[in-house]
Design a protein around this motif. Sequence first.
Motif, PDB file in Angstrom:
ATOM      1  N   UNK A 104       0.823  -1.267   0.179  1.00 12.98           N
ATOM      2  CA  UNK A 104       0.140   0.069   0.059  1.00 12.98           C
ATOM      3  C   UNK A 104       1.064   1.057  -0.103  1.00 12.98           C
ATOM      4  N   UNK A 105       0.487   2.314  -0.740  1.00 13.43           N
ATOM      5  CA  UNK A 105       1.414   3.459  -0.812  1.00 13.43           C
ATOM      6  C   UNK A 105       0.530   4.559  -1.459  1.00 13.43           C
ATOM      7  N   UNK A 106       0.652   5.721  -0.969  1.00 14.01           N
ATOM      8  CA  UNK A 106       0.169   6.899  -1.296  1.00 14.01           C
ATOM      9  C   UNK A 106       0.682   7.437  -2.676  1.00 14.01           C
ATOM     10  N   UNK A 107      -0.043   7.986  -3.498  1.00 17.40           N
ATOM     11  CA  UNK A 107       0.223   8.210  -4.578  1.00 17.40           C
ATOM     12  C   UNK A 107       1.389   9.215  -5.007  1.00 17.40           C
ATOM     13  N   UNK A 108       1.562  10.229  -3.889  1.00 17.19           N
ATOM     14  CA  UNK A 108       2.609  10.902  -3.652  1.00 17.19           C
ATOM     15  C   UNK A 108       3.909  10.449  -3.660  1.00 17.19           C
ATOM     16  N   UNK A 109       4.158   9.065  -3.415  1.00 15.90           N
ATOM     17  CA  UNK A 109       5.521   8.630  -3.364  1.00 15.90           C
ATOM     18  C   UNK A 109       6.122   8.471  -4.844  1.00 15.90           C
ATOM     19  N   UNK A 110       5.423   8.623  -5.677  1.00 11.28           N
ATOM     20  CA  UNK A 110       5.564   8.603  -7.254  1.00 11.28           C
ATOM     21  C   UNK A 110       6.063   9.915  -7.557  1.00 11.28           C
ATOM     22  N   UNK A 111       5.198  10.876  -7.266  1.00 10.79           N
ATOM     23  CA  UNK A 111       5.647  12.281  -7.684  1.00 10.79           C
ATOM     24  C   UNK A 111       4.696  13.328  -6.665  1.00 10.79           C
ATOM     25  N   UNK A 112       5.193  14.361  -6.369  1.00 10.35           N
ATOM     26  CA  UNK A 112       4.214  15.396  -5.648  1.00 10.35           C
ATOM     27  C   UNK A 112       2.999  15.688  -6.108  1.00 10.35           C
ATOM     28  N   UNK A 113       2.070  16.068  -5.452  1.00 11.12           N
ATOM     29  CA  UNK A 113       0.734  16.173  -5.899  1.00 11.12           C
ATOM     30  C   UNK A 113       0.638  17.728  -6.913  1.00 11.12           C
ATOM     31  N   UNK A 114       1.763  18.477  -6.645  1.00 12.50           N
ATOM     32  CA  UNK A 114       1.826  19.868  -7.266  1.00 12.50           C
ATOM     33  C   UNK A 114       2.647  19.733  -8.545  1.00 12.50           C
ATOM     34  N   UNK A 115       3.092  18.567  -8.935  1.00 11.63           N
ATOM     35  CA  UNK A 115       3.977  18.223 -10.089  1.00 11.63           C
ATOM     36  C   UNK A 115       3.295  18.136 -11.471  1.00 11.63           C
ATOM     37  N   UNK A 116       3.979  18.061 -12.487  1.00 10.89           N
ATOM     38  CA  UNK A 116       3.209  17.886 -13.952  1.00 10.89           C
ATOM     39  C   UNK A 116       2.941  16.332 -13.858  1.00 10.89           C
ATOM     40  N   UNK A 117       3.927  15.608 -13.523  1.00  5.94           N
ATOM     41  CA  UNK A 117       3.783  13.825 -13.367  1.00  5.94           C
ATOM     42  C   UNK A 117       2.523  13.713 -12.735  1.00  5.94           C
ATOM     43  N   UNK A 118       2.266  14.181 -11.584  1.00  9.98           N
ATOM     44  CA  UNK A 118       1.018  13.857 -10.800  1.00  9.98           C
ATOM     45  C   UNK A 118      -0.105  14.375 -11.717  1.00  9.98           C
ATOM     46  N   UNK A 119      -0.053  15.385 -12.145  1.00  8.06           N
ATOM     47  CA  UNK A 119      -1.340  16.079 -12.900  1.00  8.06           C
ATOM     48  C   UNK A 119      -1.740  15.216 -14.134  1.00  8.06           C
ATOM     49  N   UNK A 120      -0.523  14.691 -14.942  1.00 10.15           N
ATOM     50  CA  UNK A 120      -0.816  13.909 -16.283  1.00 10.15           C
ATOM     51  C   UNK A 120      -1.064  12.560 -15.907  1.00 10.15           C
ATOM     52  N   UNK A 121      -0.371  12.054 -15.165  1.00 13.85           N
ATOM     53  CA  UNK A 121      -0.336  10.550 -14.941  1.00 13.85           C
ATOM     54  C   UNK A 121      -0.690   9.760 -13.814  1.00 13.85           C
ATOM     55  N   UNK A 122      -0.943  10.584 -12.499  1.00 11.41           N
ATOM     56  CA  UNK A 122      -1.407  10.192 -11.342  1.00 11.41           C
ATOM     57  C   UNK A 122      -2.959  10.468 -10.995  1.00 11.41           C
ATOM     58  N   UNK A 123      -3.170  11.830 -11.094  1.00 15.98           N
ATOM     59  CA  UNK A 123      -4.473  12.266 -10.774  1.00 15.98           C
ATOM     60  C   UNK A 123      -5.457  11.716 -11.639  1.00 15.98           C
ATOM     61  N   UNK A 124      -5.353  11.645 -12.892  1.00 13.63           N
ATOM     62  CA  UNK A 124      -6.304  10.791 -13.627  1.00 13.63           C
ATOM     63  C   UNK A 124      -6.955   9.644 -13.665  1.00 13.63           C
ATOM     64  N   UNK A 125      -5.783   8.668 -12.798  1.00 16.26           N
ATOM     65  CA  UNK A 125      -6.257   7.302 -12.349  1.00 16.26           C
ATOM     66  C   UNK A 125      -6.737   7.440 -10.964  1.00 16.26           C
TER      67      UNK A 125
END
Length: 305
Positions: A104-125
Amino acid sequence: MTEKEVNIVTDETLREMKKHGTERFPFQYYQEHFNWNRLETVEWHWHSELEFVEILQGAIECHIGEEIIELREGDTFFINSGVIHKYQAPKVCREKQCMFSDILFLPEIIAPNSSLIYEKYIRPIVLYGKPFLVMRQTQAWEESVQNLYHHIVNVCLAEEDLTELRIQAGVSELWTRLFHYLYREESEQQENKNILAQARLRKMMQFIWDHFHEKITLDDIAASANISKSAALRCFRSGMQTSPVGYLNDFRLNRAKELLLTSHSTVSEIAVSVGFDNVGYFDRVFRRTFGLTPKQFAKQGGECV
């Protein structure tokens, strides 16, 4: 490796209270063993963490809304953030135990929620993606995902240098391989509806927790989420496989069970305190549900038939 509590503690919205990992590194690996002779259900709960599970031995059912997913040895399973689910023994239980590992892991471990990576590849999921995904190793991409999951687990078990960095890299690669299978742009509108239904369900459950001792109706429960009675019925049917009033009565009865064992109040006082104004009705419903009258239950120390 960490043992995870089977008896999950939740708040008023069924959110799991236990934190997985630490604030600085929100990731945790578990290996779990369920003995179906002692445990039949891990009750409804949800968490902000993303979850990946691999069945190592036996079988287990995961309930998500009206979906019942039977997972067997070798299956890998993904549960999205915020999805209400429960585990229980399969209907036909050939094996009396199930072993599985999960991360189990929070999505923010991949990238901060203010980052472009989070916006494009995590937030949509997290917002629009599939609530779950089953991988049965029948296709090459499923096998590659499981191999990568095994790599992350081995890193956890080895506890060598650079463990956190290697886990973060493995989780990022796992996400990269799964992104297109988890996100369906054409279904964004439907997924939005599912997210809204889950939010409404949590509001209504919290209202029940706060007001169960009062005289409340289906109208009151529906109004707490600003929806109609029919919409409230659909939310509970889809999310919990019961009705709002059914959930309310079950909650009252389980609260009554606790009070019968922990307080010195009479059965009549307990019935009223949990919202039953008719003691005879409370007695009948309690016996129908648990196989004993409230007095018998208290006398036997909580041993139901």
